[in-house]
Scaffold this active site. Sequence first.
Site, PDB file in Angstrom:
ATOM      1  N   TYR A  53       0.823  -1.213   0.000  1.00 15.67           N
ATOM      2  CA  TYR A  53       0.000   0.000   0.000  1.00 15.67           C
ATOM      3  C   TYR A  53       0.853   1.257   0.000  1.00 15.67           C
ATOM      4  O   TYR A  53       1.946   1.271   0.522  1.00 15.67           O
ATOM      5  CB  TYR A  53      -0.917   0.018   1.236  1.00 15.67           C
ATOM      6  N   SER A 236     -13.180  -5.362   1.355  1.00 19.64           N
ATOM      7  CA  SER A 236     -14.140  -4.865   0.356  1.00 19.64           C
ATOM      8  C   SER A 236     -15.592  -5.137   0.741  1.00 19.64           C
ATOM      9  O   SER A 236     -16.384  -5.621  -0.075  1.00 19.64           O
ATOM     10  CB  SER A 236     -13.859  -5.462  -1.029  1.00 19.64           C
ATOM     11  N   LEU A 243     -21.364  -0.915  -3.933  1.00 18.34           N
ATOM     12  CA  LEU A 243     -22.645  -1.135  -3.244  1.00 18.34           C
ATOM     13  C   LEU A 243     -23.284   0.162  -2.748  1.00 18.34           C
ATOM     14  O   LEU A 243     -24.424   0.142  -2.295  1.00 18.34           O
ATOM     15  CB  LEU A 243     -22.451  -2.115  -2.080  1.00 18.34           C
ATOM     16  N   THR A 244     -22.585   1.272  -2.858  1.00 20.40           N
ATOM     17  CA  THR A 244     -23.228   2.561  -2.567  1.00 20.40           C
ATOM     18  C   THR A 244     -24.166   2.978  -3.690  1.00 20.40           C
ATOM     19  O   THR A 244     -25.029   3.837  -3.499  1.00 20.40           O
ATOM     20  CB  THR A 244     -22.177   3.674  -2.386  1.00 20.40           C
ATOM     21  N   GLY A 245     -23.973   2.403  -4.878  1.00 14.94           N
ATOM     22  CA  GLY A 245     -24.750   2.782  -6.048  1.00 14.94           C
ATOM     23  C   GLY A 245     -24.141   3.911  -6.857  1.00 14.94           C
ATOM     24  O   GLY A 245     -24.672   4.284  -7.904  1.00 14.94           O
TER      25      GLY A 245
END
Length: 348
Positions: A53, A236, A243-245
Amino acid sequence: MKKRELGRTGILVSEICLGTMTFGQQNTEAQGHAQLDLALDHGINFIDTAELYSIPPRAETYGATETIVGSWLRARGGRDRVVIASKVVGRSNMPWFRPGGEETRLTPRQIRYAIEGSLRRLGTDYIDLYQMHWPDRRIGLFGAGGTTFDAKVEADEVPIAETLGVLGDLVNEGKIRHVGVSNETPWGVSQYLDCAKTGAPRVASIQNAYNLLNRTFEMGLAEIAMREKVGLLAYSPLAQGYLTGKYLDGARPAGARTTLFNRGQRYEKPGVDVAIRAYLDLARAKGIDPVQMAIAFVTSRPFVTSNIIGATSIEQLATILGSVNVEITPELEAEINAIHQIHSNPAP
């Protein structure tokens, strides 16, 4: 914030873990420190990072996240208040990780090189949980190939026993406390557990993707996790934000991760959008924030030790932390499972 035992280690970790992979690219050092402070204030004692990272992996920013976590530890003190998890990269052709640009492998020499770098960047004498970020053997990773196994065994795979051998030495030297795996298969986990019977360190956790769009962990690994007490550290849980759209119909909001880096292919497969809409509709019909429902579902699974969440703003993090107040009732779970029955694992 509830606490759960990490494997059979006796260490209690918060049911939500702060993932930090955005620190160093999407988040500055100051923003990373603010997230860590807020997480600690809400009872989180578990922090996950990696030598890889920040994300996306680049030569210019590798190790930046560990450096930011390390500067926070030095500024705040209290190393014993938190459980730090990090990871060594698996087999890859990213030349910046090792001297001379060699292929990264899970060999004793390379693991020793990696752990020294992580300890230096984190500014600590030990790492509580040290994980293999992905296997040395070649398998489908990060959604590539779906759930299909290409039965190709290569002669030069580093044996798991060899990898665990050096990890055992590092435990004895006090540089790591416990061992975990990530992006592993049922076969891989079983091999690690078998090696532990001969005196090697016993894996304490499995860090794999798990969310409403990808529940493949339930097919083989969940039973191992529960029977062997090698719990899931779920990453994830929001499917990289899908999944927030916010990415429906190909939308690309300014500043969002997929907009910036174009790395969302795992969640851009046939059937994904229709499944997301079904979960969004259910949450709204129940009067629940869709983000909090998705997070709470993952946290509520009996095989999950800790749910690794991530955010790029304090506001996002506060919303996610509020998921601990959402109950996945039997009725709500039944409706979630009904959607899953129709739209099963569109993004494995």
